[in-house]
Structure formats: structure tokens, C-alpha cells
Design a protein around this motif. Structure first.
Motif, PDB file in Angstrom:
ATOM      1  N   GLY A  29       0.800  -1.205   0.000  1.00 11.46           N
ATOM      2  CA  GLY A  29       0.000   0.000   0.000  1.00 11.46           C
ATOM      3  C   GLY A  29       0.835   1.259   0.000  1.00 11.46           C
ATOM      4  N   HIS A  30       2.141   1.117   0.185  1.00  9.65           N
ATOM      5  CA  HIS A  30       3.041   2.275   0.195  1.00  9.65           C
ATOM      6  C   HIS A  30       4.209   2.047  -0.758  1.00  9.65           C
ATOM      7  CE1 HIS A  30       0.900   3.941   3.581  1.00  9.65           C
ATOM      8  NE2 HIS A  30       0.987   2.768   4.170  1.00  9.65           N
ATOM      9  N   LEU A  31       4.007   1.249  -1.775  1.00  8.34           N
ATOM     10  CA  LEU A  31       5.047   0.979  -2.752  1.00  8.34           C
ATOM     11  C   LEU A  31       5.056   2.066  -3.818  1.00  8.34           C
ATOM     12  CD1 LEU A  31       4.410  -2.844  -3.237  1.00  8.34           C
ATOM     13  CD2 LEU A  31       6.240  -1.782  -1.940  1.00  8.34           C
ATOM     14  N   PRO A  32       6.163   2.218  -4.535  1.00  5.59           N
ATOM     15  CA  PRO A  32       6.154   3.160  -5.663  1.00  5.59           C
ATOM     16  C   PRO A  32       5.115   2.698  -6.688  1.00  5.59           C
ATOM     17  CG  PRO A  32       8.382   2.482  -5.143  1.00  5.59           C
ATOM     18  CD  PRO A  32       7.463   1.628  -4.327  1.00  5.59           C
ATOM     19  N   GLY A  33       4.287   3.595  -7.121  1.00 10.41           N
ATOM     20  CA  GLY A  33       3.223   3.241  -8.057  1.00 10.41           C
ATOM     21  C   GLY A  33       1.855   3.179  -7.391  1.00 10.41           C
ATOM     22  N   ASP A  34       1.811   3.172  -6.071  1.00 14.33           N
ATOM     23  CA  ASP A  34       0.546   3.266  -5.340  1.00 14.33           C
ATOM     24  C   ASP A  34       0.212   4.743  -5.204  1.00 14.33           C
ATOM     25  OD1 ASP A  34       0.542   0.534  -5.056  1.00 14.33           O
ATOM     26  OD2 ASP A  34       1.266   0.557  -3.005  1.00 14.33           O
ATOM     27  N   LEU A  35      -0.963   5.114  -5.649  1.00 17.16           N
ATOM     28  CA  LEU A  35      -1.331   6.530  -5.674  1.00 17.16           C
ATOM     29  C   LEU A  35      -2.147   6.913  -4.449  1.00 17.16           C
ATOM     30  CD1 LEU A  35      -2.433   6.795  -9.395  1.00 17.16           C
ATOM     31  CD2 LEU A  35      -0.213   7.338  -8.410  1.00 17.16           C
ATOM     32  N   HIS A  36      -1.800   8.037  -3.858  1.00 18.37           N
ATOM     33  CA  HIS A  36      -2.525   8.616  -2.736  1.00 18.37           C
ATOM     34  C   HIS A  36      -2.780  10.076  -3.081  1.00 18.37           C
ATOM     35  CE1 HIS A  36      -1.270   5.243  -0.209  1.00 18.37           C
ATOM     36  NE2 HIS A  36      -0.086   5.370  -0.788  1.00 18.37           N
ATOM     37  N   PHE A  37      -4.039  10.508  -3.050  1.00 11.94           N
ATOM     38  CA  PHE A  37      -4.328  11.910  -3.320  1.00 11.94           C
ATOM     39  C   PHE A  37      -5.642  12.323  -2.667  1.00 11.94           C
ATOM     40  CE2 PHE A  37      -5.768   9.351  -6.843  1.00 11.94           C
ATOM     41  CZ  PHE A  37      -7.063   9.791  -7.080  1.00 11.94           C
ATOM     42  N   ARG A  38      -5.819  13.636  -2.549  1.00 15.61           N
ATOM     43  CA  ARG A  38      -7.034  14.217  -1.968  1.00 15.61           C
ATOM     44  C   ARG A  38      -7.741  15.047  -3.031  1.00 15.61           C
ATOM     45  NH1 ARG A  38      -8.292  14.291   3.182  1.00 15.61           N
ATOM     46  NH2 ARG A  38      -6.801  13.462   4.658  1.00 15.61           N
ATOM     47  N   VAL A  39      -9.055  14.844  -3.114  1.00 14.95           N
ATOM     48  CA  VAL A  39      -9.880  15.629  -4.024  1.00 14.95           C
ATOM     49  C   VAL A  39     -11.112  16.075  -3.252  1.00 14.95           C
ATOM     50  CG1 VAL A  39     -11.234  15.595  -6.156  1.00 14.95           C
ATOM     51  CG2 VAL A  39      -9.080  14.339  -6.031  1.00 14.95           C
ATOM     52  N   PHE A  40     -11.334  17.366  -3.212  1.00 15.35           N
ATOM     53  CA  PHE A  40     -12.488  17.940  -2.521  1.00 15.35           C
ATOM     54  C   PHE A  40     -12.576  17.475  -1.069  1.00 15.35           C
ATOM     55  CE2 PHE A  40     -13.905  17.654  -7.023  1.00 15.35           C
ATOM     56  CZ  PHE A  40     -13.849  19.009  -7.298  1.00 15.35           C
ATOM     57  N   GLY A  41     -11.426  17.365  -0.404  1.00 12.18           N
ATOM     58  CA  GLY A  41     -11.397  16.998   1.005  1.00 12.18           C
ATOM     59  C   GLY A  41     -11.509  15.506   1.284  1.00 12.18           C
ATOM     60  N   ARG A  42     -11.578  14.683   0.264  1.00 10.61           N
ATOM     61  CA  ARG A  42     -11.667  13.229   0.447  1.00 10.61           C
ATOM     62  C   ARG A  42     -10.353  12.583   0.025  1.00 10.61           C
ATOM     63  NH1 ARG A  42     -17.271  10.616  -0.804  1.00 10.61           N
ATOM     64  NH2 ARG A  42     -16.364   9.272   0.757  1.00 10.61           N
ATOM     65  N   ALA A  43      -9.909  11.617   0.788  1.00  9.79           N
ATOM     66  CA  ALA A  43      -8.661  10.917   0.484  1.00  9.79           C
ATOM     67  C   ALA A  43      -8.959   9.689  -0.371  1.00  9.79           C
ATOM     68  CB  ALA A  43      -7.965  10.496   1.762  1.00  9.79           C
ATOM     69  N   PHE A  44      -8.168   9.512  -1.414  1.00  6.93           N
ATOM     70  CA  PHE A  44      -8.293   8.357  -2.294  1.00  6.93           C
ATOM     71  C   PHE A  44      -6.973   7.606  -2.299  1.00  6.93           C
ATOM     72  CE2 PHE A  44     -11.457  11.299  -3.884  1.00  6.93           C
ATOM     73  CZ  PHE A  44     -12.558  10.459  -4.037  1.00  6.93           C
ATOM     74  N   HIS A  45      -7.077   6.286  -2.343  1.00  2.00           N
ATOM     75  CA  HIS A  45      -5.901   5.413  -2.323  1.00  2.00           C
ATOM     76  C   HIS A  45      -6.088   4.378  -3.423  1.00  2.00           C
ATOM     77  CE1 HIS A  45      -2.651   2.970  -0.806  1.00  2.00           C
ATOM     78  NE2 HIS A  45      -3.464   1.945  -0.766  1.00  2.00           N
ATOM     79  N   LEU A  46      -5.183   4.372  -4.396  1.00  2.00           N
ATOM     80  CA  LEU A  46      -5.238   3.410  -5.498  1.00  2.00           C
ATOM     81  C   LEU A  46      -3.940   2.595  -5.495  1.00  2.00           C
ATOM     82  CD1 LEU A  46      -6.585   5.855  -8.196  1.00  2.00           C
ATOM     83  CD2 LEU A  46      -7.886   4.182  -6.899  1.00  2.00           C
ATOM     84  N   PRO A  47      -3.979   1.393  -4.928  1.00  2.00           N
ATOM     85  CA  PRO A  47      -2.751   0.594  -4.777  1.00  2.00           C
ATOM     86  C   PRO A  47      -2.430  -0.250  -6.013  1.00  2.00           C
ATOM     87  CG  PRO A  47      -4.557  -0.498  -3.677  1.00  2.00           C
ATOM     88  CD  PRO A  47      -5.097   0.793  -4.223  1.00  2.00           C
ATOM     89  N   PHE A  48      -2.038   0.387  -7.106  1.00  2.00           N
ATOM     90  CA  PHE A  48      -1.767  -0.337  -8.346  1.00  2.00           C
ATOM     91  C   PHE A  48      -0.615  -1.331  -8.198  1.00  2.00           C
ATOM     92  CE2 PHE A  48      -3.656   3.581 -10.262  1.00  2.00           C
ATOM     93  CZ  PHE A  48      -4.806   2.965 -10.732  1.00  2.00           C
ATOM     94  N   THR A  49       0.510  -0.901  -7.681  1.00  2.00           N
ATOM     95  CA  THR A  49       1.684  -1.764  -7.565  1.00  2.00           C
ATOM     96  C   THR A  49       1.446  -2.889  -6.562  1.00  2.00           C
ATOM     97  OG1 THR A  49       3.058   0.141  -8.057  1.00  2.00           O
ATOM     98  CG2 THR A  49       4.164  -1.782  -7.169  1.00  2.00           C
ATOM     99  N   SER A  50       0.821  -2.583  -5.450  1.00  2.00           N
ATOM    100  CA  SER A  50       0.538  -3.613  -4.452  1.00  2.00           C
ATOM    101  C   SER A  50      -0.405  -4.674  -5.021  1.00  2.00           C
ATOM    102  CB  SER A  50      -0.088  -3.000  -3.202  1.00  2.00           C
ATOM    103  OG  SER A  50       0.815  -2.130  -2.580  1.00  2.00           O
ATOM    104  N   THR A  51      -1.384  -4.249  -5.807  1.00  2.00           N
ATOM    105  CA  THR A  51      -2.316  -5.182  -6.422  1.00  2.00           C
ATOM    106  C   THR A  51      -1.594  -6.098  -7.409  1.00  2.00           C
ATOM    107  OG1 THR A  51      -4.107  -3.601  -6.196  1.00  2.00           O
ATOM    108  CG2 THR A  51      -4.435  -5.373  -7.768  1.00  2.00           C
ATOM    109  N   LEU A  52      -0.718  -5.527  -8.223  1.00  2.00           N
ATOM    110  CA  LEU A  52       0.049  -6.345  -9.168  1.00  2.00           C
ATOM    111  C   LEU A  52       0.953  -7.336  -8.448  1.00  2.00           C
ATOM    112  CD1 LEU A  52       1.032  -3.711 -11.853  1.00  2.00           C
ATOM    113  CD2 LEU A  52      -0.529  -5.635 -12.122  1.00  2.00           C
ATOM    114  N   LEU A  53       1.597  -6.888  -7.381  1.00  2.00           N
ATOM    115  CA  LEU A  53       2.477  -7.760  -6.617  1.00  2.00           C
ATOM    116  C   LEU A  53       1.705  -8.916  -5.985  1.00  2.00           C
ATOM    117  CD1 LEU A  53       5.357  -8.239  -5.519  1.00  2.00           C
ATOM    118  CD2 LEU A  53       4.683  -6.882  -3.542  1.00  2.00           C
ATOM    119  N   LEU A  54       0.579  -8.620  -5.368  1.00  2.00           N
ATOM    120  CA  LEU A  54      -0.232  -9.675  -4.754  1.00  2.00           C
ATOM    121  C   LEU A  54      -0.804 -10.622  -5.808  1.00  2.00           C
ATOM    122  CD1 LEU A  54      -2.089  -7.731  -1.948  1.00  2.00           C
ATOM    123  CD2 LEU A  54      -0.286  -9.425  -1.677  1.00  2.00           C
TER     124      LEU A  54
END
Length: 65
Positions: A29-54
């Protein structure tokens, strides 16, 4: 189809149960390629690299069986 649905649900449950330990020890969830960002006060987490690894680990395990 039903088998795969059961397997996916079980994997989600197991992942959620062990997620706090996995994020601390394996840094999933904290690997390079996992995206973390805030839009309109909401936090979004897209774990692309972690998903590929698993997915790769699960594929290797299933091929070995």
C-alpha cells in the motif's frame, strides 16, 4: 463462477484482517506506483503496484499447486 466469487470474497476478508500488519512489515500500500491523493477533502488510495504484486504471488502459488 461461484467458486471464483467465494475465493475473491475470502481473499478480501483475509486481506482486510491482515492489512495493518502487512502495511507495517511489507509496506504493502506504500510501494512506488501506489497513488494517494485528496480531491475535494476526500482521500483516495489506489494501490496499483501492491495489487500487481499480490496478483503475481497468488498466480505463482496457484501454478505451483
Amino acid at each position: 463462477m461461484l467458486k471464483w466469487l467465494v475465493v475473491i470474497v475470502l481473499m478480501v476478508i483475509v486481506t482486510e484482517v491482515f492489512r495493518p500488519g502487512l502495511t507495517r512489515t511489507l509496506r504493502l500500500g506504500h510501494l512506488p506506483g501506489d497513488l494517494h491523493f485528496r480531491v475535494f477533502g476526500r482521500a483516495f488510495h489506489l494501490p496499483f503496484t501492491s495489487t500487481l504484486l499480490l496478483s503475481l504471488v497468488v498466480w505463482v502459488v496457484l501454478r505451483a499447486i
